[in-house]
Design a protein around this motif. Sequence first.
Motif, PDB file in Angstrom:
ATOM      1  N   ARG A  42       7.558   2.487   7.558  1.00 28.06           N
ATOM      2  CA  ARG A  42       8.654   1.780   8.230  1.00 28.06           C
ATOM      3  C   ARG A  42       9.244   2.636   9.359  1.00 28.06           C
ATOM      4  O   ARG A  42       9.514   2.155  10.456  1.00 28.06           O
ATOM      5  N   GLN A  43       9.421   3.910   9.106  1.00 30.44           N
ATOM      6  CA  GLN A  43      10.017   4.806  10.097  1.00 30.44           C
ATOM      7  C   GLN A  43       9.120   4.938  11.338  1.00 30.44           C
ATOM      8  O   GLN A  43       9.612   4.944  12.468  1.00 30.44           O
ATOM      9  N   ALA A  44       7.811   5.020  11.143  1.00 34.26           N
ATOM     10  CA  ALA A  44       6.874   5.106  12.276  1.00 34.26           C
ATOM     11  C   ALA A  44       6.919   3.825  13.100  1.00 34.26           C
ATOM     12  O   ALA A  44       6.911   3.869  14.342  1.00 34.26           O
ATOM     13  N   PHE A  45       6.975   2.693  12.426  1.00 35.87           N
ATOM     14  CA  PHE A  45       7.047   1.412  13.129  1.00 35.87           C
ATOM     15  C   PHE A  45       8.327   1.312  13.947  1.00 35.87           C
ATOM     16  O   PHE A  45       8.311   0.926  15.115  1.00 35.87           O
ATOM     17  N   GLU A  46       9.444   1.677  13.347  1.00 42.10           N
ATOM     18  CA  GLU A  46      10.728   1.614  14.051  1.00 42.10           C
ATOM     19  C   GLU A  46      10.762   2.570  15.240  1.00 42.10           C
ATOM     20  O   GLU A  46      11.295   2.238  16.298  1.00 42.10           O
ATOM     21  N   SER A  47      10.157   3.747  15.081  1.00 37.58           N
ATOM     22  CA  SER A  47      10.066   4.708  16.188  1.00 37.58           C
ATOM     23  C   SER A  47       9.218   4.145  17.325  1.00 37.58           C
ATOM     24  O   SER A  47       9.564   4.284  18.506  1.00 37.58           O
ATOM     25  N   THR A  48       8.129   3.489  16.978  1.00 33.88           N
ATOM     26  CA  THR A  48       7.260   2.861  17.979  1.00 33.88           C
ATOM     27  C   THR A  48       8.028   1.786  18.747  1.00 33.88           C
ATOM     28  O   THR A  48       7.949   1.718  19.974  1.00 33.88           O
ATOM     29  N   TRP A  87       3.804  11.214  12.908  1.00 33.76           N
ATOM     30  CA  TRP A  87       2.889  11.781  13.880  1.00 33.76           C
ATOM     31  C   TRP A  87       3.036  10.992  15.168  1.00 33.76           C
ATOM     32  O   TRP A  87       2.670   9.830  15.234  1.00 33.76           O
ATOM     33  N   LYS A  88       3.635  11.621  16.159  1.00 26.94           N
ATOM     34  CA  LYS A  88       3.788  10.989  17.466  1.00 26.94           C
ATOM     35  C   LYS A  88       2.497  11.219  18.235  1.00 26.94           C
ATOM     36  O   LYS A  88       2.185  12.348  18.615  1.00 26.94           O
ATOM     37  N   LYS A  89       1.742  10.154  18.440  1.00 25.40           N
ATOM     38  CA  LYS A  89       0.436  10.246  19.084  1.00 25.40           C
ATOM     39  C   LYS A  89       0.562  10.940  20.435  1.00 25.40           C
ATOM     40  O   LYS A  89       1.377  10.548  21.268  1.00 25.40           O
ATOM     41  N   ASN A  99       0.834  -1.207   0.000  1.00 26.15           N
ATOM     42  CA  ASN A  99       0.000   0.000   0.000  1.00 26.15           C
ATOM     43  C   ASN A  99       0.870   1.258   0.000  1.00 26.15           C
ATOM     44  O   ASN A  99       0.738   2.111   0.865  1.00 26.15           O
ATOM     45  N   ASN A 100       1.761   1.332  -0.976  1.00 23.73           N
ATOM     46  CA  ASN A 100       2.617   2.513  -1.135  1.00 23.73           C
ATOM     47  C   ASN A 100       3.415   2.860   0.117  1.00 23.73           C
ATOM     48  O   ASN A 100       3.543   4.022   0.477  1.00 23.73           O
ATOM     49  N   GLY A 101       3.907   1.831   0.798  1.00 26.58           N
ATOM     50  CA  GLY A 101       4.767   2.067   1.945  1.00 26.58           C
ATOM     51  C   GLY A 101       4.041   2.221   3.268  1.00 26.58           C
ATOM     52  O   GLY A 101       4.683   2.456   4.290  1.00 26.58           O
ATOM     53  N   LEU A 102       2.721   2.124   3.262  1.00 29.20           N
ATOM     54  CA  LEU A 102       1.940   2.288   4.492  1.00 29.20           C
ATOM     55  C   LEU A 102       1.188   1.011   4.830  1.00 29.20           C
ATOM     56  O   LEU A 102       0.711   0.313   3.936  1.00 29.20           O
ATOM     57  N   ILE A 103       1.076   0.735   6.121  1.00 35.77           N
ATOM     58  CA  ILE A 103       0.250  -0.385   6.558  1.00 35.77           C
ATOM     59  C   ILE A 103      -0.714   0.108   7.643  1.00 35.77           C
ATOM     60  O   ILE A 103      -0.377   1.003   8.422  1.00 35.77           O
ATOM     61  N   PRO A 104      -1.920  -0.463   7.678  1.00 36.47           N
ATOM     62  CA  PRO A 104      -2.881  -0.074   8.711  1.00 36.47           C
ATOM     63  C   PRO A 104      -2.379  -0.489  10.092  1.00 36.47           C
ATOM     64  O   PRO A 104      -1.779  -1.551  10.247  1.00 36.47           O
ATOM     65  N   ALA A 105      -2.658   0.373  11.061  1.00 41.18           N
ATOM     66  CA  ALA A 105      -2.312   0.095  12.450  1.00 41.18           C
ATOM     67  C   ALA A 105      -3.535   0.379  13.309  1.00 41.18           C
ATOM     68  O   ALA A 105      -4.012   1.515  13.365  1.00 41.18           O
ATOM     69  N   LYS A 140       6.199   4.146  22.494  1.00 39.66           N
ATOM     70  CA  LYS A 140       5.037   5.016  22.336  1.00 39.66           C
ATOM     71  C   LYS A 140       4.600   4.975  20.875  1.00 39.66           C
ATOM     72  O   LYS A 140       5.443   4.983  19.973  1.00 39.66           O
ATOM     73  N   ALA A 141       3.298   4.960  20.646  1.00 41.11           N
ATOM     74  CA  ALA A 141       2.772   4.843  19.283  1.00 41.11           C
ATOM     75  C   ALA A 141       3.144   6.058  18.440  1.00 41.11           C
ATOM     76  O   ALA A 141       2.925   7.202  18.829  1.00 41.11           O
ATOM     77  N   THR A 142       3.712   5.764  17.287  1.00 45.66           N
ATOM     78  CA  THR A 142       4.033   6.771  16.283  1.00 45.66           C
ATOM     79  C   THR A 142       3.402   6.308  14.984  1.00 45.66           C
ATOM     80  O   THR A 142       3.527   5.139  14.610  1.00 45.66           O
ATOM     81  N   TYR A 143       2.715   7.213  14.319  1.00 45.28           N
ATOM     82  CA  TYR A 143       2.017   6.881  13.084  1.00 45.28           C
ATOM     83  C   TYR A 143       2.521   7.768  11.955  1.00 45.28           C
ATOM     84  O   TYR A 143       3.335   8.662  12.167  1.00 45.28           O
ATOM     85  N   TYR A 144       2.004   7.509  10.768  1.00 43.36           N
ATOM     86  CA  TYR A 144       2.304   8.356   9.615  1.00 43.36           C
ATOM     87  C   TYR A 144       1.020   9.084   9.242  1.00 43.36           C
ATOM     88  O   TYR A 144      -0.006   8.459   8.958  1.00 43.36           O
ATOM     89  N   SER A 145       1.064  10.401   9.255  1.00 47.64           N
ATOM     90  CA  SER A 145      -0.090  11.213   8.890  1.00 47.64           C
ATOM     91  C   SER A 145      -0.142  11.380   7.376  1.00 47.64           C
ATOM     92  O   SER A 145       0.755  11.979   6.778  1.00 47.64           O
TER      93      SER A 145
END
Length: 124
Positions: free
Chosen positions: A33-39, A56-58, A9-15, A44-49
Amino acid sequence: MVELDFEKNNGLIPAIAQDYKTKEVLMLAYMNRQAFESTLKTGKATYYSRSRNALWKKGETSGHVQIVKEIRVDCDNDTILLKVDQVGDAACHKGYKTCFFSKVVENDLKVMGSKIFDPKEVYK
Protein backbone atom coordinates in the motif's frame (compact mmCIF):
# COMPACT_ATOMS: atom_id res chain seq x y z
CA MET A 1 -9.32 6.84 -3.35
CA VAL A 2 -8.47 3.71 -5.28
CA GLU A 3 -9.08 0.58 -3.19
CA LEU A 4 -6.77 -2.25 -4.16
CA ASP A 5 -6.89 -5.74 -2.66
CA PHE A 6 -3.61 -5.97 -0.77
CA GLU A 7 -4.94 -8.79 1.43
CA LYS A 8 -4.66 -11.71 -1.02
CA ASN A 9 -0.88 -12.00 -1.06
CA ASN A 10 0.31 -10.90 2.38
CA GLY A 11 -0.03 -7.21 1.63
CA LEU A 12 1.69 -7.30 -1.77
CA ILE A 13 0.29 -7.09 -5.27
CA PRO A 14 2.10 -7.66 -8.58
CA ALA A 15 2.99 -4.55 -10.55
CA ILE A 16 3.91 -4.88 -14.20
CA ALA A 17 5.89 -2.04 -15.78
CA GLN A 18 5.33 -1.52 -19.49
CA ASP A 19 7.03 1.02 -21.76
CA TYR A 20 4.39 3.67 -22.49
CA LYS A 21 5.49 4.18 -26.10
CA THR A 22 6.70 0.78 -27.32
CA LYS A 23 4.36 -1.38 -25.17
CA GLU A 24 7.32 -3.62 -24.28
CA VAL A 25 6.99 -5.31 -20.89
CA LEU A 26 9.92 -4.07 -18.82
CA MET A 27 9.61 -5.81 -15.48
CA LEU A 28 7.44 -7.33 -12.79
CA ALA A 29 7.77 -6.20 -9.20
CA TYR A 30 5.51 -5.94 -6.16
CA MET A 31 3.83 -3.07 -4.37
CA ASN A 32 2.46 -2.75 -0.89
CA ARG A 33 0.00 0.00 0.00
CA GLN A 34 2.79 2.43 0.90
CA ALA A 35 4.60 1.86 -2.44
CA PHE A 36 1.37 2.43 -4.35
CA GLU A 37 0.61 5.64 -2.46
CA SER A 38 4.17 6.88 -3.03
CA THR A 39 3.82 6.16 -6.76
CA LEU A 40 0.56 8.11 -6.87
CA LYS A 41 2.04 11.02 -4.94
CA THR A 42 5.36 11.35 -6.80
CA GLY A 43 4.49 10.12 -10.29
CA LYS A 44 7.56 7.89 -10.15
CA ALA A 45 7.38 4.11 -9.73
CA THR A 46 8.01 2.89 -6.21
CA TYR A 47 7.97 -0.81 -5.42
CA TYR A 48 8.39 -3.06 -2.41
CA SER A 49 11.59 -5.10 -2.37
CA ARG A 50 10.87 -8.55 -0.98
CA SER A 51 14.58 -9.33 -0.60
CA ARG A 52 15.35 -6.11 1.32
CA ASN A 53 11.95 -5.96 3.02
CA ALA A 54 11.75 -2.24 2.24
CA LEU A 55 10.39 0.31 -0.20
CA TRP A 56 12.38 0.60 -3.41
CA LYS A 57 12.24 3.78 -5.45
CA LYS A 58 13.03 2.61 -8.97
CA GLY A 59 16.19 4.29 -10.22
CA GLU A 60 17.25 5.65 -6.85
CA THR A 61 20.75 4.18 -7.30
CA SER A 62 21.02 3.75 -11.08
CA GLY A 63 19.20 6.89 -12.21
CA HIS A 64 16.95 4.70 -14.40
CA VAL A 65 13.67 5.98 -12.98
CA GLN A 66 10.21 5.18 -14.27
CA ILE A 67 7.94 8.17 -14.83
CA VAL A 68 4.37 6.89 -14.57
CA LYS A 69 2.17 7.94 -17.49
CA GLU A 70 -0.84 5.74 -16.75
CA ILE A 71 -1.96 3.23 -14.14
CA ARG A 72 -4.30 0.38 -14.93
CA VAL A 73 -5.79 -2.07 -12.44
CA ASP A 74 -7.09 -5.55 -13.28
CA CYS A 75 -10.68 -6.69 -12.77
CA ASP A 76 -9.97 -8.15 -9.30
CA ASN A 77 -8.16 -5.02 -8.07
CA ASP A 78 -5.11 -7.11 -7.19
CA THR A 79 -2.66 -6.45 -10.05
CA ILE A 80 -1.30 -3.16 -11.35
CA LEU A 81 -0.07 -2.26 -14.81
CA LEU A 82 2.14 0.82 -14.86
CA LYS A 83 2.67 2.41 -18.24
CA VAL A 84 5.94 4.25 -17.82
CA ASP A 85 8.52 6.41 -19.49
CA GLN A 86 11.70 4.47 -18.71
CA VAL A 87 14.41 7.07 -18.14
CA GLY A 88 17.88 5.82 -19.02
CA ASP A 89 16.55 3.00 -21.23
CA ALA A 90 17.24 0.21 -18.70
CA ALA A 91 14.65 -1.27 -16.37
CA CYS A 92 16.60 -4.39 -15.39
CA HIS A 93 19.11 -4.33 -12.52
CA LYS A 94 21.30 -6.64 -14.62
CA GLY A 95 21.77 -3.82 -17.15
CA TYR A 96 19.26 -4.76 -19.84
CA LYS A 97 16.36 -2.68 -21.15
CA THR A 98 13.84 -5.26 -19.94
CA CYS A 99 14.02 -7.94 -17.28
CA PHE A 100 12.64 -10.29 -19.93
CA PHE A 101 15.85 -10.42 -21.97
CA SER A 102 15.97 -14.25 -22.04
CA LYS A 103 14.02 -16.33 -24.52
CA VAL A 104 13.44 -20.09 -24.35
CA VAL A 105 14.97 -21.62 -27.48
CA GLU A 106 15.11 -25.40 -27.86
CA ASN A 107 14.72 -25.91 -24.10
CA ASP A 108 17.51 -23.46 -23.26
CA LEU A 109 17.69 -19.75 -22.46
CA LYS A 110 19.09 -17.39 -25.06
CA VAL A 111 19.92 -13.76 -24.25
CA MET A 112 18.02 -11.58 -26.71
CA GLY A 113 19.37 -8.15 -25.87
CA SER A 114 22.56 -6.35 -25.02
CA LYS A 115 23.41 -4.60 -21.80
CA ILE A 116 22.84 -0.88 -21.58
CA PHE A 117 24.98 -0.52 -18.47
CA ASP A 118 27.38 -2.55 -16.34
CA PRO A 119 25.71 -3.38 -13.01
CA LYS A 120 29.10 -3.67 -11.27
CA GLU A 121 29.77 -0.02 -12.07
CA VAL A 122 26.31 1.24 -11.16
CA TYR A 123 25.66 -0.76 -7.97
CA LYS A 124 29.00 -0.47 -6.19
